[in-house]
Design an enzyme around this catalytic site. Structure first.
Site, PDB file in Angstrom:
ATOM      1  N   ASP A 141       0.802  -1.186  -0.001  1.00  0.00           N
ATOM      2  CA  ASP A 141       0.127  -0.095   0.030  1.00  0.00           C
ATOM      3  C   ASP A 141       0.826   1.161   0.014  1.00  0.00           C
ATOM      4  OD1 ASP A 141      -2.090   1.650   0.157  1.00  0.00           O
ATOM      5  OD2 ASP A 141      -2.398   1.617   2.336  1.00  0.00           O
ATOM      6  N   ASP A 348      -2.221   5.881  -6.262  1.00  0.00           N
ATOM      7  CA  ASP A 348      -2.576   5.122  -5.320  1.00  0.00           C
ATOM      8  C   ASP A 348      -2.703   3.434  -5.772  1.00  0.00           C
ATOM      9  OD1 ASP A 348      -3.028   4.331  -2.645  1.00  0.00           O
ATOM     10  OD2 ASP A 348      -5.109   4.578  -2.843  1.00  0.00           O
TER      11      ASP A 348
END
Length: 474
Positions: A141, A348
């Site tokens: 992440d 992202d």
């Protein structure tokens, strides 16, 4: 012209061919019979590979949907992913607005609010590392800083595939104390000084918009980046989760690749110079990609030269990676919008679907529909409002999409990242980009559009690069 042919009930396999019609560029998407497997061979995911090459550590990265143990209802899963993605982005936007305005909610003495806003229910990509000599499968992440794993003894833990990390059997594990400089630096970095409760440990809480959370204490230990690479990091600071709840998909925890001093990128800067890249694969059976730590471009398998754009600084949202979107072309046609170049776009690895400001999305949707008008429409679903019924077609011609950033950097969206299959029989296939609710919200480049791209993060020079690459670990 598209060829109308009945398609047997299948999953859809993508192959592409590009051609031009004047100024219009299109891609042929072939809807060939493939199988939506109800159950994957989970053994493929339990031991992702790694290697060391030309100074870089290369970790195999897999889509989490390759790792389902239970039979999968793919129609339900594909639709739930969109709903969860919507929840994630709503939480993202709310948290970022609060951070910018300084309205962060007060927390108890044992809580440190981290600037992620991540809904772990829909994070997609996993790698394997060794922590204190124990193998851990963790979610990758770029929107989080703290790396954490579930630890024994655990007061309340979700089910995971690997055994829980056991600090008692690790020769390198040490608890980070509350009065230590490491804990104090961590508190300052995360914007809260309340990590010391009734215990001498440096406690943390990471909570997410969907109610998921991890609670525990900071520890340090030896991190080995992959079972085969033998790239070791001593005294790596991570979270030891004792109370964890949420849709973490059976992973051991999470690898934080954000920009703060606690992230893996910063803690390994002496080894890799703050440089990492990834190539995100599709969810097809057997597909794999790579997470590369280190900046030796000789290990890339890109099909064109890398183009770079600068990272836009945002002191109030310093964890995240921002870019300046200057243009989008659809089938070779450049869109016109006053919003281009006016605000940073967040890139992202956790968000699935790209979100565009309303004025840009309106122009994008209109041009796409103009060039895709020969195909029958279908009802919208969740965040996706531009959908088609392609169940009677063997192949379709779709416009190519290019995102352009400051400095003439360009990301050509792979054929696998343009359309999203809400239904496996192709009766509801949607344009895989969506609109934000308001013009002042932060745009996001999602992982669905990053598939089969080498995305390169150079945090030392504050730049980010793109180049097409057919993702493969081998």
């Amino acid at each position: 012209m598209a060829k109308a042919m009945l398609l047997l009930p299948p999953l859809l396999f993508f192959s592409l061919l590009t051609f031009s019609e004047g100024v219009s560029f299109k891609t042929v998407l072939k809807l060939q019979q493939f199988h939506w497997e109800e159950k994957w061979d989970v053994s493929r995911c339990l031991s992702p590979k790694s290697r060391r090459e030309n100074g870089a550590a290369i970790l195999e990265i897999k889509h989490r949907d390759n790792c389902q143990e239970e039979p999968v209802d793919w129609n339900k899963k594909l639709q739930e992913s969109l709903i969860l993605d919507d929840q994630r982005v709503r939480s993202f936007q709310s948290r970022m607005k609060n951070m910018v305005s300084g309205k962060i909610k007060a927390v108890s003495n044992t809580e440190i609010p981290l600037t992620s806003g991540v809904d772990l229910g829909i994070l997609n990509y996993i790698v394997s590392v060794e922590l204190g000599g124990q193998k851990m499968t963790v979610i990758v992440d770029t929107g989080s800083d703290l790396t954490w794993v579930q630890c024994q003894p655990c007061k309340m833990c979700y089910n995971q595939k690997d055994p829980l990390f056991n600090p008692a059997t690790s020769s390198s594990y040490q608890t980070v104390l509350c009065n230590s400089s490491t804990c104090q630096d961590f508190q300052v970095t995360m914007g809260n000084r309340g990590a010391c409760g009734n215990t001498p440990t440096c406690d943390y809480v990471v909570s997410y918009g969907d109610g998921s959370y991890t609670r525990g204490e900071l520890g340090r230990g030896h991190l080995n980046l992959g079972s085969g690479s033998k790239v070791g990091v001593d005294n790596f600071v991570f979270g030891c989760g004792r109370n964890d709840k949420g849709l973490f998909g059976g992973a051991s925890g999470l690898m934080g690749l954000g920009r703060s001093s606690i992230s893996l990128v910063s803690q390994t800067a002496a080894l890799f110079g703050g440089f990492f890249s990834y190539c995100l694969p599709t969810a097809n059976a057997g597909a794999s990609g790579s997470l590369i730590l280190g900046g030796n471009s000789s290990v890339y398998k890109t099909s064109t030269p890398v183009t770079y754009t600068r990272m836009i600084p945002n002191p109030q949202l310093s964890t995240f990676y921002f870019l300046n979107l200057t243009s989008i072309t659809v089938g070779g046609v450049a869109l016109q919008s006053p919003s281009f170049g006016n605000a940073g776009m967040l890139i992202d690895s956790g968000t699935v679907i790209t979100r565009l400001p309303p004025t840009i999305y309106k122009a994008f949707k209109a041009e796409f529909l103009k060039q895709f008008s020969e195909y029958p429409t279908a009802p919208s679903f969740s965040i996706l409002d531009t959908c088609f019924n392609l169940s009677r077609y063997q192949e379709v011609d779709i416009p190519t999409i290019k995102l352009q950033f400051e400095g003439k950097a360009e990301m050509t969206v792979d054929v696998n990242g343009i359309l999203y299959f809400v239904k496996t029989d192709a009766s509801q296939v949607c344009l895989a980009l969506a609109s934000l609710s308001y013009e002042d919200e932060v745009g996001i480049v999602g992982n669905y559009q990053q598939r089969n791209q080498r995305v390169i993060y150079d945090t030392k020079k504050s730049k980010l690069g793109f180049a097409p690459e057919s993702c493969s670990f081998t």
